[in-house]
Design an enzyme around this catalytic site. Structure first.
Site, PDB file in Angstrom:
ATOM      1  N   HIS A 111      -7.290   9.147   8.950  1.00 11.35           N
ATOM      2  CA  HIS A 111      -7.837   7.811   8.811  1.00 11.35           C
ATOM      3  C   HIS A 111      -6.735   6.798   9.133  1.00 11.35           C
ATOM      4  CE1 HIS A 111     -10.388   4.738   6.714  1.00 11.35           C
ATOM      5  NE2 HIS A 111      -9.209   4.234   6.406  1.00 11.35           N
ATOM      6  N   HIS A 153      -5.162   5.628  -2.712  1.00  6.18           N
ATOM      7  CA  HIS A 153      -3.890   5.072  -2.277  1.00  6.18           C
ATOM      8  C   HIS A 153      -3.317   4.097  -3.302  1.00  6.18           C
ATOM      9  CE1 HIS A 153      -7.149   2.563  -0.693  1.00  6.18           C
ATOM     10  NE2 HIS A 153      -6.322   1.536  -0.632  1.00  6.18           N
ATOM     11  N   GLU A 206      -4.242  -6.315  -2.572  1.00  5.92           N
ATOM     12  CA  GLU A 206      -5.454  -6.420  -1.763  1.00  5.92           C
ATOM     13  C   GLU A 206      -6.569  -7.150  -2.519  1.00  5.92           C
ATOM     14  OE1 GLU A 206      -6.550  -2.407  -1.044  1.00  5.92           O
ATOM     15  OE2 GLU A 206      -4.760  -1.912   0.105  1.00  5.92           O
ATOM     16  N   HIS A 254      -7.078  -5.260  -6.084  1.00  4.91           N
ATOM     17  CA  HIS A 254      -6.247  -4.099  -6.383  1.00  4.91           C
ATOM     18  C   HIS A 254      -4.803  -4.517  -6.133  1.00  4.91           C
ATOM     19  CE1 HIS A 254     -10.081  -1.946  -4.945  1.00  4.91           C
ATOM     20  NE2 HIS A 254     -10.088  -1.981  -6.263  1.00  4.91           N
ATOM     21  N   HIS A 265      -6.223   3.169  -6.354  1.00  2.00           N
ATOM     22  CA  HIS A 265      -7.647   2.916  -6.126  1.00  2.00           C
ATOM     23  C   HIS A 265      -8.092   3.759  -4.942  1.00  2.00           C
ATOM     24  CE1 HIS A 265      -5.291  -0.026  -3.857  1.00  2.00           C
ATOM     25  NE2 HIS A 265      -6.273  -0.127  -2.990  1.00  2.00           N
TER      26      HIS A 265
END
Length: 432
Positions: free
Chosen positions: A284, A327, A333, A357, A363
């Protein structure tokens, strides 16, 4: 129909009346038609040429002509950095969509600050606001503390600026530089997000190994052509200065710029034109490949703020967990959702809602999203009908008292990770 010029950061020249722009010099002894020349500087005069932001405006009256500003008592939920009104928390936070107002409320009074960092006095950091409005502005506004990135989620906006008029709908954004006067008209109940950037102005990110093409293309950013109002009716003018709102009354419209040239100007961008870059083999990709705009800091590669989107795109990676993985980041964020669903959350994260976050707090996907991803048949799959975004900052985002106490705060957010069970190792590796 409105007309636009294209290209992010270009030096534009536009006039609503033929001959209004001076030729060869910016401030001649006598400007054509008796107009007044004014330089609007969005950077220090001596900033390097590639960073220098300024425009010359030719207007019906000097913008300096107004009575003293006085404190403005509206916009009760609008706040500025430094943010110290509520204890900063490491907890993951998520909010339901902002309620639409019952009483008549315009864009300014409908702003509610959720989080931020930095300090307006040192021109660093950001503030993140949500807005909910049901009435068009009859006054004008400008922000001396920072530029404003407006992200509508529900309802079209018509934004009149000194440089011209911008019309936007959800899935489009508008960037209004520091100091430019504007007015927001709505066609009905409207809701969305605002990123107030105290730091270096937003710009397009460097493409590096991607090469010349990809992400947001400069030609897709649209700047308005000159348009002016010749009105002698009184107009309230509100400014945001050092975290406070101030008001005065002009005896004319502030949108009286007949011609202008420069690169300190508002623009709009359609998020659907973003050219997604993604992995076509395995793993990803980091969200940095979805960066639309970046506000750099004094440290290369570490942004004061990035504006990142998660648009419709094809997923084709093999032997890969396709949604965002679990992560922990040094960057903080703040996420919003314009439409559809976000691929890492099965429920609870609704269009118009938000989540936060902060630095180094873990999260990732909820249980349902995780189970679907690990069991999915990994054939090419189109993530469609969605548009999520993220305001990502190098500094911790401190929630406001409003954000920490509003009933919109989902106090059960942490429970989305409660259902995960312990992984089971083969007996040969069991040391208990």
């Amino acid at each position: 129909m409105l007309s636009y010029m294209t290209g992010f950061g270009n030096h534009f020249a536009t006039e609503a009346v033929t001959g209004a722009l001076p030729v060869g010099q910016n401030s001649p002894q006598q400007v054509q038609y008796g107009l007044y020349a004014e330089q609007l500087s969005g950077s220090a005069f001596t900033a390097p040429r590639h960073d220098n932001r300024r425009s010359w405006l030719y207007r019906l009256r000097p913008s300096a002509s107004h009575a003293p500003f006085k404190p403005y008592a509206g916009a009760p939920n609008l706040h500025s950095a430094p943010f110290s009104e509520a204890p900063v928390t490491p907890n993951r936070l998520r909010w339901s969509p902002l309620d639409l107002p019952a009483a008549p409320t315009d864009f300014i009074d409908g702003l509610a600050t959720y989080a931020g960092n930095g300090d307006v006095a040192t021109q660093s950091g950001v503030a993140i606001h949500l807005y909910a409005a049901n009435q068009s502005m009859t006054r004008a506004f400008f922000n001396a503390d920072g530029e404003m990135l407006i992200v509508p989620q529900d309802g079209a906006l018509k934004i009149t600026t000194e440089m011209g008029v911008l019309e936007i709908t959800p899935l489009q954004i508008v960037l209004i530089p520091r100091g430019i006067r504007f007015r927001v008209a709505v066609t009905g109940p409207s809701r969305g997000y605002v990123l107030e950037n105290y730091g270096q102005p937003f710009r397009l990110p460097d493409l590096g190994p991607i090469g010349a093409n990809g992400l947001a293309n400069p030609r897709d950013f649209e700047t308005p052509v000159a348009a002016y109002e010749d009105s002698d009716m009184p107009c309230e003018l509100i400014q945001k200065f050092q975290g406070q709102l101030w008001t005065t009354t002009l005896n004319h419209s502030p949108f009286d710029v007949v011609a202008w040239h420069g690169n300190h100007a508002p623009c709009r961008y359609d998020l659907r034109r973003f050219n997604v870059i993604n992995s076509v083999s395995f793993d990803h990709s980091d969200p940095s490949v979805f960066t639309v705009l970046t506000s750099p800091s004094e440290h290369a590669g570490i942004a004061n703020c990035d504006f990142v989107i998660f648009p419709p795109r094809w997923m084709v990676t093999e032997h890969t967990f396709r949604p965002p993985w679990f992560h922990r980041n040094i960057m903080s964020e703040f996420m919003g959702l314009i439409e559809g669903a976000y691929d890492a959350k099965a429920e609870g994260f609704a269009p118009g809602g938000a989540s936060l976050h902060n630095c180094m707090n873990a999260h990732g996907p909820d249980k349902a999203s995780y189970e679907n991803a690990v069991r999915a048949e990994l054939k090419p799959h189109k993530i469609a009908d969605t548009m999520a975004f993220m305001f990502e900052s190098r500094w911790v985002l401190r929630p406001t008292a409003f954000a920490a106490t509003t009933p919109l705060l989902q106090t059960d957010y942490d429970t989305v990770w409660d259902l995960f069970t312990k992984a089971e190792l083969p007996d040969a590796f069991n040391t208990e």
